[in-house]
Design an enzyme around this catalytic site. Structure first.
Site, PDB file in Angstrom:
ATOM      1  N   ARG A  12      11.406  -1.117  10.956  1.00 13.93           N
ATOM      2  CA  ARG A  12      10.347  -0.806  11.920  1.00 13.93           C
ATOM      3  C   ARG A  12      10.315  -1.854  13.015  1.00 13.93           C
ATOM      4  NH1 ARG A  12       4.945   0.503   8.504  1.00 13.93           N
ATOM      5  NH2 ARG A  12       4.084  -0.635  10.280  1.00 13.93           N
TER       6      ARG A  12
ATOM      7  N   ARG B 282       0.022  -8.892  13.476  1.00 13.33           N
ATOM      8  CA  ARG B 282      -0.580  -7.881  12.594  1.00 13.33           C
ATOM      9  C   ARG B 282      -1.390  -8.545  11.489  1.00 13.33           C
ATOM     10  NH1 ARG B 282       4.410  -4.893  10.825  1.00 13.33           N
ATOM     11  NH2 ARG B 282       3.035  -3.688   9.503  1.00 13.33           N
TER      12      ARG B 282
ATOM     13  N   ARG C  36      11.681  -5.361   4.968  1.00 13.92           N
ATOM     14  CA  ARG C  36      11.352  -3.955   4.689  1.00 13.92           C
ATOM     15  C   ARG C  36      12.285  -3.001   5.441  1.00 13.92           C
ATOM     16  NH1 ARG C  36       5.312  -1.741   5.336  1.00 13.92           N
ATOM     17  NH2 ARG C  36       5.482  -2.533   7.455  1.00 13.92           N
TER      18      ARG C  36
ATOM     19  N   ARG D 148      -9.734   0.495   8.789  1.00 15.63           N
ATOM     20  CA  ARG D 148      -9.219  -0.835   9.105  1.00 15.63           C
ATOM     21  C   ARG D 148     -10.222  -1.670   9.886  1.00 15.63           C
ATOM     22  NH1 ARG D 148      -3.296   0.477   8.986  1.00 15.63           N
ATOM     23  NH2 ARG D 148      -2.074  -1.315   9.630  1.00 15.63           N
TER      24      ARG D 148
ATOM     25  N   LYS E  12       0.835  -1.217   0.000  1.00 13.39           N
ATOM     26  CA  LYS E  12       0.000   0.000   0.000  1.00 13.39           C
ATOM     27  C   LYS E  12       0.868   1.265   0.000  1.00 13.39           C
ATOM     28  CE  LYS E  12      -2.170  -1.191   3.782  1.00 13.39           C
ATOM     29  NZ  LYS E  12      -1.426  -2.445   4.035  1.00 13.39           N
TER      30      LYS E  12
HETATM   31  P1  ADP Z   1       2.183  -1.907   3.204  1.00 14.91           P
HETATM   32  O1  ADP Z   1       2.200  -0.399   3.135  1.00 14.91           O
HETATM   33  O2  ADP Z   1       0.973  -2.490   2.523  1.00 14.91           O
HETATM   34  O3  ADP Z   1       2.398  -2.457   4.571  1.00 14.91           O
HETATM   35  P2  ADP Z   1       4.745  -1.682   1.778  1.00 14.91           P
HETATM   36  O4  ADP Z   1       4.405  -0.825   0.610  1.00 14.91           O
HETATM   37  O5  ADP Z   1       5.501  -1.053   2.886  1.00 14.91           O
HETATM   38  O6  ADP Z   1       3.413  -2.430   2.323  1.00 14.91           O
HETATM   39  O7  ADP Z   1       5.552  -2.945   1.227  1.00 14.91           O
HETATM   40  C1  ADP Z   1       6.043  -3.948   2.115  1.00 14.91           C
HETATM   41  C2  ADP Z   1       7.411  -4.452   1.618  1.00 14.91           C
HETATM   42  O8  ADP Z   1       7.243  -5.147   0.385  1.00 14.91           O
HETATM   43  C3  ADP Z   1       8.407  -3.319   1.330  1.00 14.91           C
HETATM   44  O9  ADP Z   1       9.693  -3.769   1.693  1.00 14.91           O
HETATM   45  C4  ADP Z   1       8.302  -3.102  -0.190  1.00 14.91           C
HETATM   46  O10 ADP Z   1       9.507  -2.613  -0.749  1.00 14.91           O
HETATM   47  C5  ADP Z   1       7.977  -4.514  -0.680  1.00 14.91           C
HETATM   48  N1  ADP Z   1       7.065  -4.549  -1.853  1.00 14.91           N
HETATM   49  C6  ADP Z   1       6.036  -3.706  -2.111  1.00 14.91           C
HETATM   50  N2  ADP Z   1       5.402  -4.074  -3.255  1.00 14.91           N
HETATM   51  C7  ADP Z   1       6.044  -5.175  -3.714  1.00 14.91           C
HETATM   52  C8  ADP Z   1       5.849  -6.034  -4.869  1.00 14.91           C
HETATM   53  N3  ADP Z   1       4.870  -5.827  -5.745  1.00 14.91           N
HETATM   54  N4  ADP Z   1       6.686  -7.084  -5.008  1.00 14.91           N
HETATM   55  C9  ADP Z   1       7.678  -7.314  -4.102  1.00 14.91           C
HETATM   56  N5  ADP Z   1       7.911  -6.550  -3.006  1.00 14.91           N
HETATM   57  C10 ADP Z   1       7.095  -5.490  -2.821  1.00 14.91           C
HETATM   58  P1  AMP Z   2       0.823   0.655   9.216  1.00 16.94           P
HETATM   59  O1  AMP Z   2       1.898   1.680   9.027  1.00 16.94           O
HETATM   60  O2  AMP Z   2      -0.380   0.931   8.352  1.00 16.94           O
HETATM   61  O3  AMP Z   2       1.347  -0.759   9.072  1.00 16.94           O
HETATM   62  O4  AMP Z   2       0.311   0.830  10.726  1.00 16.94           O
HETATM   63  C1  AMP Z   2       1.182   0.629  11.824  1.00 16.94           C
HETATM   64  C2  AMP Z   2       0.382   0.540  13.115  1.00 16.94           C
HETATM   65  O5  AMP Z   2      -0.303   1.783  13.367  1.00 16.94           O
HETATM   66  C3  AMP Z   2      -0.722  -0.513  13.129  1.00 16.94           C
HETATM   67  O6  AMP Z   2      -0.245  -1.799  13.457  1.00 16.94           O
HETATM   68  C4  AMP Z   2      -1.652   0.065  14.222  1.00 16.94           C
HETATM   69  O7  AMP Z   2      -1.139  -0.158  15.515  1.00 16.94           O
HETATM   70  C5  AMP Z   2      -1.592   1.561  13.929  1.00 16.94           C
HETATM   71  N1  AMP Z   2      -2.621   1.961  12.942  1.00 16.94           N
HETATM   72  C6  AMP Z   2      -2.401   2.457  11.693  1.00 16.94           C
HETATM   73  N2  AMP Z   2      -3.569   2.712  11.072  1.00 16.94           N
HETATM   74  C7  AMP Z   2      -4.558   2.352  11.935  1.00 16.94           C
HETATM   75  C8  AMP Z   2      -5.971   2.346  11.876  1.00 16.94           C
HETATM   76  N3  AMP Z   2      -6.630   2.761  10.780  1.00 16.94           N
HETATM   77  N4  AMP Z   2      -6.658   1.916  12.962  1.00 16.94           N
HETATM   78  C9  AMP Z   2      -6.017   1.507  14.061  1.00 16.94           C
HETATM   79  N5  AMP Z   2      -4.690   1.462  14.190  1.00 16.94           N
HETATM   80  C10 AMP Z   2      -3.949   1.879  13.127  1.00 16.94           C
END
Ligand code: ADP
Ligand code: AMP
Length: 219
Positions: free
Chosen positions: A163, A174, A130, A91, A15
């Protein structure tokens, strides 16, 4: 009318990666609730301290707190008039209802909900690999999205960090929390005919192309 796009998908679906690309392509503000919580955590605000324990365990911050934070952000002029790309919100069903009410107040609407589908088996590898920029939040991965210089953000030169909540035990929780609380939103938005599923296991450029095509078809 301000259009909002809700990016749905499990943690690690891509995302944040796609939001960066889409917000530039579509000239839309990117709102990530996770980023806002992390910024509050860094600044040790009251909101940050409240969210801290939930985030560390991979639990959701309570709906009332999260909804209030989003209401505040969305009511600013840029989004009130131009809409936004929402990443990580809503969410829960309660958050989805709250969002609908907020958008009604500002004469906005959810234009479409791209659901980036990725199986759980792939998510763990993605999250444990990541690396994130602590300044602009851009996510990287050594295999699928390496930075130009190892360990350094392409955009601002900051040293990348892992992270805390990307550690294996928290990642598992998660994903469970997503399955229980967030996955029901797929059905919620499908019933409104605004859900579009995209195969998130493809490479990053292909996922972007599919997302852009789906979104532009609804604009
Ligand atoms: P989210 O925001 O949904 O938690 P991220 O965008 O942070 O996910 O992506 C999670 C990890 O996967 C990151 O390390 C990113 O670089 C990698 N990633 C994102 N999209 C792809 C893809 N299409 N194929 C492989 N790795 C990806
Ligand atoms: P994310 O960066 O989207 O992976 O979110 C990291 C953490 O922030 C999550 O595991 C939750 O603890 C909190 N968080 C982010 N967005 C929300 C949401 N919409 N509702 C509740 N908690 C959230």
């Amino acid at each position: 009318m301000a259009n909002f796009i809700v990016l749905l998908g499990p943690p690690g679906a891509g995302k944040g990666t796609q939001a960066e690309i889409l917000s530039e392509n579509l000239n839309l503000v990117h709102i990530s609730t996770g980023d806002i919580f992390r910024e509050n955590l860094r600044n040790e605000t009251e909101l940050g301290l409240l969210a801290k324990g939930y985030m560390a365990k991979g639990e959701l911050v309570p709906d009332d707190v999260t909804n209030e934070m989003v209401r505040d952000r969305i009511s600013r002029e840029d989004t009130r008039e131009g809409g936004a790309l929402l990443d990580g919100y809503p969410r829960t069903p309660d958050q989805a209802q709250a969002l609908a009410a907020m958008l009604e107040d500002i004469d906005g609407k959810v234009l479409c909900v791209p659901y980036i589908a990725v199986p759980a088996s792939v998510l763990v590898e993605r999250l444990s690999g990541r690396w994130t920029c602590p300044v602009c939040s851009t996510p990287y991965h050594p295999v699928s999205k390496p930075p130009k210089v190892a360990g350094i953000c392409d955009h601002d030169g900051a040293a990348l960090v892992q992270r805390e909540d990307d550690k294996p035990a928290t990642v598992k929780n998660r994903i469970d929390v997503y399955m229980e609380n967030t996955a029901p939103l797929i059905d919620f938005y499908q019933k409104q005919n605004i859900l579009v599923e995209v195969d998130g296991t493809q490479d990053i450029d292909q996922v972007s192309a599919d997302l852009l095509r789906a979104i532009k078809a609804r604009m």
